[in-house]
Motif scaffolding. Sequence first.
Motif, PDB file in Angstrom:
ATOM      1  N   CYS A 292      27.031 -90.482  85.728  1.00 39.10           N
ATOM      2  CA  CYS A 292      25.761 -90.410  86.470  1.00 39.10           C
ATOM      3  C   CYS A 292      24.764 -89.519  85.736  1.00 39.10           C
ATOM      4  O   CYS A 292      23.586 -89.863  85.620  1.00 39.10           O
ATOM      5  CB  CYS A 292      25.999 -89.886  87.884  1.00 39.10           C
ATOM      6  SG  CYS A 292      26.905 -91.034  88.945  1.00 39.10           S
ATOM      7  N   ALA A 293      25.213 -88.372  85.249  1.00 32.33           N
ATOM      8  CA  ALA A 293      24.333 -87.455  84.524  1.00 32.33           C
ATOM      9  C   ALA A 293      23.781 -88.128  83.266  1.00 32.33           C
ATOM     10  O   ALA A 293      22.596 -87.996  82.944  1.00 32.33           O
ATOM     11  CB  ALA A 293      25.080 -86.176  84.166  1.00 32.33           C
ATOM     12  N   HIS A 294      24.616 -88.872  82.581  1.00 32.27           N
ATOM     13  CA  HIS A 294      24.198 -89.589  81.376  1.00 32.27           C
ATOM     14  C   HIS A 294      23.116 -90.609  81.719  1.00 32.27           C
ATOM     15  O   HIS A 294      22.101 -90.713  81.032  1.00 32.27           O
ATOM     16  CB  HIS A 294      25.421 -90.270  80.748  1.00 32.27           C
ATOM     17  CG  HIS A 294      25.147 -90.984  79.480  1.00 32.27           C
ATOM     18  ND1 HIS A 294      25.079 -90.340  78.272  1.00 32.27           N
ATOM     19  CD2 HIS A 294      24.917 -92.289  79.229  1.00 32.27           C
ATOM     20  CE1 HIS A 294      24.822 -91.219  77.325  1.00 32.27           C
ATOM     21  NE2 HIS A 294      24.721 -92.414  77.883  1.00 32.27           N
ATOM     22  N   TRP A 295      23.314 -91.374  82.787  1.00 34.69           N
ATOM     23  CA  TRP A 295      22.331 -92.376  83.196  1.00 34.69           C
ATOM     24  C   TRP A 295      21.022 -91.710  83.622  1.00 34.69           C
ATOM     25  O   TRP A 295      19.947 -92.198  83.318  1.00 34.69           O
ATOM     26  CB  TRP A 295      22.875 -93.224  84.329  1.00 34.69           C
ATOM     27  CG  TRP A 295      23.934 -94.199  83.927  1.00 34.69           C
ATOM     28  CD1 TRP A 295      24.244 -94.614  82.660  1.00 34.69           C
ATOM     29  CD2 TRP A 295      24.823 -94.889  84.796  1.00 34.69           C
ATOM     30  NE1 TRP A 295      25.275 -95.509  82.700  1.00 34.69           N
ATOM     31  CE2 TRP A 295      25.639 -95.699  84.002  1.00 34.69           C
ATOM     32  CE3 TRP A 295      25.009 -94.889  86.170  1.00 34.69           C
ATOM     33  CZ2 TRP A 295      26.624 -96.517  84.533  1.00 34.69           C
ATOM     34  CZ3 TRP A 295      25.984 -95.705  86.698  1.00 34.69           C
ATOM     35  CH2 TRP A 295      26.781 -96.515  85.889  1.00 34.69           C
ATOM     36  N   GLU A 296      21.125 -90.590  84.353  1.00 38.97           N
ATOM     37  CA  GLU A 296      19.907 -89.902  84.794  1.00 38.97           C
ATOM     38  C   GLU A 296      19.097 -89.400  83.605  1.00 38.97           C
ATOM     39  O   GLU A 296      17.867 -89.454  83.616  1.00 38.97           O
ATOM     40  CB  GLU A 296      20.260 -88.763  85.751  1.00 38.97           C
ATOM     41  CG  GLU A 296      20.678 -89.275  87.113  1.00 38.97           C
ATOM     42  CD  GLU A 296      21.228 -88.205  88.035  1.00 38.97           C
ATOM     43  OE1 GLU A 296      21.662 -87.145  87.527  1.00 38.97           O
ATOM     44  OE2 GLU A 296      21.229 -88.445  89.252  1.00 38.97           O
ATOM     45  N   LEU A 297      19.758 -88.921  82.569  1.00 41.27           N
ATOM     46  CA  LEU A 297      19.049 -88.492  81.360  1.00 41.27           C
ATOM     47  C   LEU A 297      18.314 -89.656  80.703  1.00 41.27           C
ATOM     48  O   LEU A 297      17.299 -89.475  80.048  1.00 41.27           O
ATOM     49  CB  LEU A 297      20.022 -87.864  80.358  1.00 41.27           C
ATOM     50  CG  LEU A 297      20.523 -86.466  80.713  1.00 41.27           C
ATOM     51  CD1 LEU A 297      21.601 -86.028  79.731  1.00 41.27           C
ATOM     52  CD2 LEU A 297      19.370 -85.476  80.731  1.00 41.27           C
ATOM     53  N   ALA A 298      18.832 -90.875  80.924  1.00 38.99           N
ATOM     54  CA  ALA A 298      18.196 -92.074  80.367  1.00 38.99           C
ATOM     55  C   ALA A 298      17.085 -92.601  81.276  1.00 38.99           C
ATOM     56  O   ALA A 298      16.490 -93.628  80.993  1.00 38.99           O
ATOM     57  CB  ALA A 298      19.255 -93.150  80.138  1.00 38.99           C
ATOM     58  N   GLY A 299      16.831 -91.900  82.402  1.00 37.89           N
ATOM     59  CA  GLY A 299      15.744 -92.304  83.287  1.00 37.89           C
ATOM     60  C   GLY A 299      16.147 -93.124  84.487  1.00 37.89           C
ATOM     61  O   GLY A 299      15.302 -93.609  85.231  1.00 37.89           O
ATOM     62  N   VAL A 300      17.437 -93.303  84.707  1.00 36.01           N
ATOM     63  CA  VAL A 300      17.920 -94.080  85.843  1.00 36.01           C
ATOM     64  C   VAL A 300      18.029 -93.179  87.069  1.00 36.01           C
ATOM     65  O   VAL A 300      18.502 -92.047  86.969  1.00 36.01           O
ATOM     66  CB  VAL A 300      19.310 -94.701  85.538  1.00 36.01           C
ATOM     67  CG1 VAL A 300      19.887 -95.401  86.746  1.00 36.01           C
ATOM     68  CG2 VAL A 300      19.211 -95.637  84.348  1.00 36.01           C
ATOM     69  N   ARG A 301      17.576 -93.665  88.207  1.00 34.61           N
ATOM     70  CA  ARG A 301      17.759 -92.923  89.463  1.00 34.61           C
ATOM     71  C   ARG A 301      19.098 -93.354  90.043  1.00 34.61           C
ATOM     72  O   ARG A 301      19.273 -94.493  90.451  1.00 34.61           O
ATOM     73  CB  ARG A 301      16.638 -93.238  90.447  1.00 34.61           C
ATOM     74  CG  ARG A 301      16.787 -92.474  91.733  1.00 34.61           C
ATOM     75  CD  ARG A 301      15.580 -92.712  92.638  1.00 34.61           C
ATOM     76  NE  ARG A 301      15.840 -92.151  93.938  1.00 34.61           N
ATOM     77  CZ  ARG A 301      16.201 -92.869  94.997  1.00 34.61           C
ATOM     78  NH1 ARG A 301      16.333 -94.172  94.911  1.00 34.61           N
ATOM     79  NH2 ARG A 301      16.433 -92.287  96.148  1.00 34.61           N
ATOM     80  N   VAL A 302      20.040 -92.449  90.061  1.00 34.00           N
ATOM     81  CA  VAL A 302      21.399 -92.745  90.524  1.00 34.00           C
ATOM     82  C   VAL A 302      21.564 -92.287  91.967  1.00 34.00           C
ATOM     83  O   VAL A 302      21.246 -91.143  92.304  1.00 34.00           O
ATOM     84  CB  VAL A 302      22.455 -92.041  89.631  1.00 34.00           C
ATOM     85  CG1 VAL A 302      23.857 -92.286  90.158  1.00 34.00           C
ATOM     86  CG2 VAL A 302      22.320 -92.499  88.187  1.00 34.00           C
TER      87      VAL A 302
END
Length: 128
Positions: free
Chosen positions: A4-14
């Motif tokens: 989740c942290a990785h996706w959030e850094l990519a701009g995804v709202r998790v």
Amino acid sequence: MSQCAHWELAGVRVVWRPLRFPPDFPASKPQEKGIDVQRAIDLVTHSISRYFDIAIVISTDTDLRPALEWVARRTNPGPRLELETRRSRTSNRRIDVASPRRTWCHSLDHDDNLEVRDETDYTRAGRR
């Protein structure tokens, strides 16, 4: 949570929901509770508010059909709907949406899934 942290850094709202562990875990798998209802609510409310132009729903769960049909019928003109389901030699889990508007349903097979899989190692050992 590393994924989740990785996706959030990519701009995804998790938005995640906790798993519920049965008394006989690990013999029985943990379960997500309420995720399908939440997905249906988000699909309907966000389509009403025009929060998105296109909804890409990745699921084989036909419980989502009423929400998909509501959006397709009641928000015209509105967001375009596209579905992605799984296909195998023994099953084609297509979700048909009864609507006057065209709803695309893409059925991906095993080879398709191999092409788009995420091979990132999200464990602490795999992080650099």
